[in-house]
Design a protein around this motif. Structure first.
Motif, PDB file in Angstrom:
ATOM      1  N   THR A  47       0.844  -1.194   0.000  1.00 54.56           N
ATOM      2  CA  THR A  47       0.000   0.000   0.000  1.00 54.56           C
ATOM      3  C   THR A  47       0.875   1.238   0.000  1.00 54.56           C
ATOM      4  N   ILE A  48       0.648   2.107  -0.964  1.00 57.23           N
ATOM      5  CA  ILE A  48       1.386   3.355  -1.057  1.00 57.23           C
ATOM      6  C   ILE A  48       0.441   4.504  -0.725  1.00 57.23           C
ATOM      7  N   GLU A  49       0.897   5.395   0.165  1.00 59.49           N
ATOM      8  CA  GLU A  49       0.121   6.577   0.511  1.00 59.49           C
ATOM      9  C   GLU A  49       0.994   7.816   0.336  1.00 59.49           C
ATOM     10  N   PHE A  50       0.372   8.880  -0.120  1.00 62.11           N
ATOM     11  CA  PHE A  50       1.039  10.173  -0.196  1.00 62.11           C
ATOM     12  C   PHE A  50       0.370  11.131   0.790  1.00 62.11           C
ATOM     13  N   LYS A  51       1.169  11.875   1.518  1.00 63.35           N
ATOM     14  CA  LYS A  51       0.663  12.896   2.433  1.00 63.35           C
ATOM     15  C   LYS A  51       1.463  14.171   2.222  1.00 63.35           C
ATOM     16  N   VAL A  52       0.976  15.258   2.775  1.00 66.13           N
ATOM     17  CA  VAL A  52       1.694  16.524   2.706  1.00 66.13           C
ATOM     18  C   VAL A  52       2.172  16.876   4.113  1.00 66.13           C
ATOM     19  N   GLN A  53       3.494  16.906   4.297  1.00 63.07           N
ATOM     20  CA  GLN A  53       4.023  17.323   5.597  1.00 63.07           C
ATOM     21  C   GLN A  53       3.998  18.837   5.654  1.00 63.07           C
ATOM     22  N   ILE A  54       3.244  19.353   6.624  1.00 62.80           N
ATOM     23  CA  ILE A  54       3.100  20.804   6.723  1.00 62.80           C
ATOM     24  C   ILE A  54       3.928  21.392   7.853  1.00 62.80           C
ATOM     25  N   ALA A  55       4.350  20.556   8.812  1.00 59.59           N
ATOM     26  CA  ALA A  55       5.121  21.097   9.931  1.00 59.59           C
ATOM     27  C   ALA A  55       5.762  19.968  10.709  1.00 59.59           C
ATOM     28  N   ALA A  56       6.756  20.343  11.493  1.00 58.82           N
ATOM     29  CA  ALA A  56       7.355  19.443  12.475  1.00 58.82           C
ATOM     30  C   ALA A  56       7.698  20.300  13.674  1.00 58.82           C
ATOM     31  N   SER A  57       7.392  19.824  14.857  1.00 62.46           N
ATOM     32  CA  SER A  57       7.557  20.659  16.033  1.00 62.46           C
ATOM     33  C   SER A  57       7.854  19.806  17.250  1.00 62.46           C
ATOM     34  N   SER A  58       8.467  20.422  18.254  1.00 68.50           N
ATOM     35  CA  SER A  58       8.679  19.735  19.521  1.00 68.50           C
ATOM     36  C   SER A  58       7.401  19.727  20.345  1.00 68.50           C
ATOM     37  N   LYS A  59       6.396  20.483  19.911  1.00 66.22           N
ATOM     38  CA  LYS A  59       5.112  20.550  20.615  1.00 66.22           C
ATOM     39  C   LYS A  59       4.155  19.488  20.089  1.00 66.22           C
ATOM     40  N   VAL A  93       5.250  13.705   1.055  1.00 61.97           N
ATOM     41  CA  VAL A  93       6.005  12.559   1.551  1.00 61.97           C
ATOM     42  C   VAL A  93       5.253  11.281   1.184  1.00 61.97           C
ATOM     43  N   ALA A  94       5.967  10.190   1.160  1.00 56.95           N
ATOM     44  CA  ALA A  94       5.383   8.909   0.753  1.00 56.95           C
ATOM     45  C   ALA A  94       5.518   7.883   1.866  1.00 56.95           C
ATOM     46  N   PHE A  95       4.520   7.002   1.940  1.00 55.00           N
ATOM     47  CA  PHE A  95       4.527   5.910   2.914  1.00 55.00           C
ATOM     48  C   PHE A  95       4.247   4.601   2.188  1.00 55.00           C
ATOM     49  N   LYS A  96       5.004   3.596   2.561  1.00 54.82           N
ATOM     50  CA  LYS A  96       4.806   2.263   2.002  1.00 54.82           C
ATOM     51  C   LYS A  96       4.475   1.316   3.152  1.00 54.82           C
ATOM     52  N   GLU A 134      11.986   7.138  -4.631  1.00 56.76           N
ATOM     53  CA  GLU A 134      11.982   5.679  -4.809  1.00 56.76           C
ATOM     54  C   GLU A 134      10.579   5.176  -5.122  1.00 56.76           C
ATOM     55  N   VAL A 135       9.563   5.727  -4.464  1.00 54.39           N
ATOM     56  CA  VAL A 135       8.178   5.323  -4.710  1.00 54.39           C
ATOM     57  C   VAL A 135       7.755   5.710  -6.111  1.00 54.39           C
ATOM     58  N   LEU A 136       8.114   6.913  -6.525  1.00 54.26           N
ATOM     59  CA  LEU A 136       7.701   7.390  -7.847  1.00 54.26           C
ATOM     60  C   LEU A 136       8.368   6.579  -8.949  1.00 54.26           C
ATOM     61  N   LYS A 137       9.649   6.239  -8.748  1.00 52.37           N
ATOM     62  CA  LYS A 137      10.342   5.418  -9.737  1.00 52.37           C
ATOM     63  C   LYS A 137       9.702   4.029  -9.827  1.00 52.37           C
ATOM     64  N   THR A 138       9.413   3.442  -8.683  1.00 53.63           N
ATOM     65  CA  THR A 138       8.798   2.106  -8.646  1.00 53.63           C
ATOM     66  C   THR A 138       7.423   2.123  -9.290  1.00 53.63           C
TER      67      THR A 138
END
Length: 376
Positions: free
Chosen positions: A290-302, A357-360, A369-373
């Protein structure tokens, strides 16, 4: 009476001491912990120089200046791998950072070359994909050979063998985004504030960083072998300017993490160019994939609630924890074209530096790597 009073007072004192100790630990645990690593030391002088000064001396002076400024901030705790001219093993440096549960590991060095090359470089862990990057990694890793019984401690690692370097990238995979973010801030300060030549942010397989469990950078503050730059690095003025530029970058990085989401809090990996007319669907040939695409909008220590009001109205929002960081994602889709639409919506809401970002099978993988595959 005196005996009874003593038996009453002693438990009270113990209770107060323990309470105070726990309070101090709680205060320390809330601090942003920075481990500053002055390269080389002791019987390892570092890069050679014909001018009478050594890399180990320059690196230590810069690190102590950085630390002195950071320690003025009550929200930051500074830990040094060395504060004097002593030899510390590479594994020992990583151990100090890991045991401190540090938020950042910053290693300071000077570069060298047989020409009059000059300029700054900041490295994060990655495959040494150029000869120059391999040469830098080889020089920095060769300190291992100065350690007693290094074959045992480093599992047969050979700093002179390219194949030994490949595995060093794996431990830092979770932190590469933030390492690149800090490295970019450092190089920007060198360029914009000090007007020095930046040779860029680079990736190399450096042992001192590969086993640290936090964002880590190794800064080559300039070429100690260059006539002009070498004397600049050894001067009080040069060391003060360099340390200030690095200190400012660390504070900027911390501020970025402390900000609420909506600001830039993550660095996208290099993404490939894909033909917009090509629709990349989920891999159907293998029902277990299963391949999923998401959009990472932020990363935080909170740790924020994944509610729309925390993310400018965007929904759905998901959250993953990586080390001390929380990554926040908008939407989920099985097709790349739909993820690009999600990306456009996120940017329209003010998340200008969001990225796909991609998740497998539930695990994040490299997008290219996901797009090439998938395209194959």
């Amino acid at each position: 009476m005196k005996t009874k009073s003593i038996f009453f007072i002693l438990p009270l004192i113990c209770f107060l001491v323990l309470t105070s100790f726990k309070s101090d630990n709680a205060l320390n645990s809330n601090k942003f912990v920075v481990v500053l690593d002055a390269g080389h030391g002791g019987h390892d002088p570092g890069k050679p120089t014909k001018y009478g000064f050594t890399e180990k001396e320059v690196a230590l002076k810069i690190v102590l200046k950085i630390g002195a400024e950071l320690e003025k901030n009550p929200d930051i705790k500074v830990i040094y791998t060395r504060k004097t001219d002593v030899f510390v093993t590479l594994r020992g440096r990583a151990k100090i950072a890991n045991e401190a549960d540090a938020d950042l590991f910053v290693s300071v060095h000077c570069n060298a070359h047989n020409s009059q090359a000059f300029g700054t470089e900041t490295y994060v862990v990655g495959v040494a994909n150029t000869k120059r990057n391999f040469d830098v990694a080889k020089l920095e890793n060769e300190v291992i050979l100065l350690e007693d019984d290094y074959e045992t401690h480093y599992d047969g690692f050979n700093p002179n063998a390219p194949e030994s370097l490949i595995g060093l990238t794996l431990m830092q995979e979770d932190y590469i985004d933030h390492s690149i973010l800090l490295a970019g801030m450092i190089e920007d300060n060198f360029t914009n504030k000090l007007k020095r030549k930046s040779r860029g942010v680079k990736q190399a397989s450096l042992w001192v960083m590969h086993n640290t469990y936090m964002p880590s950078v190794l800064i080559e503050t300039g070429f100690i072998t260059n006539n002009e730059e070498g004397h600049y690095l050894n001067s009080s003025k040069g060391q003060a300017q360099i340390s200030t530029a690095i200190k400012d970058a660390i504070l900027e990085y911390k501020k970025t993490l402390d900000l609420n989401v909506g600001e830039y809090l993550g660095t996208p990996r290099k993404q490939p160019v894909v033909n917009d007319e090509v629709e990349l669907e989920t891999i159907e040939t293998n029902p277990s994939t299963t391949i999923e695409f998401k959009v990472q909008i932020a990363a935080s220590s909170k740790k924020l609630e994944t509610k729309a009001y925390n993310f400018s109205g965007l929904s759905p929002i998901s959250r993953d924890q990586v080390g001390k960081m929380y990554k926040y994602y908008y939407g989920t889709t099985s097709t790349y074209s739909e993820s690009k639409q999600l990306l456009s919506k996120a940017k329209a809401k003010g998340f200008n530096t969001s990225f796909i970002v991609a998740f497998k099978n539930g695990e994040q993988v490299l997008l290219d790597e996901v797009l090439k595959t998938t395209s194959n």
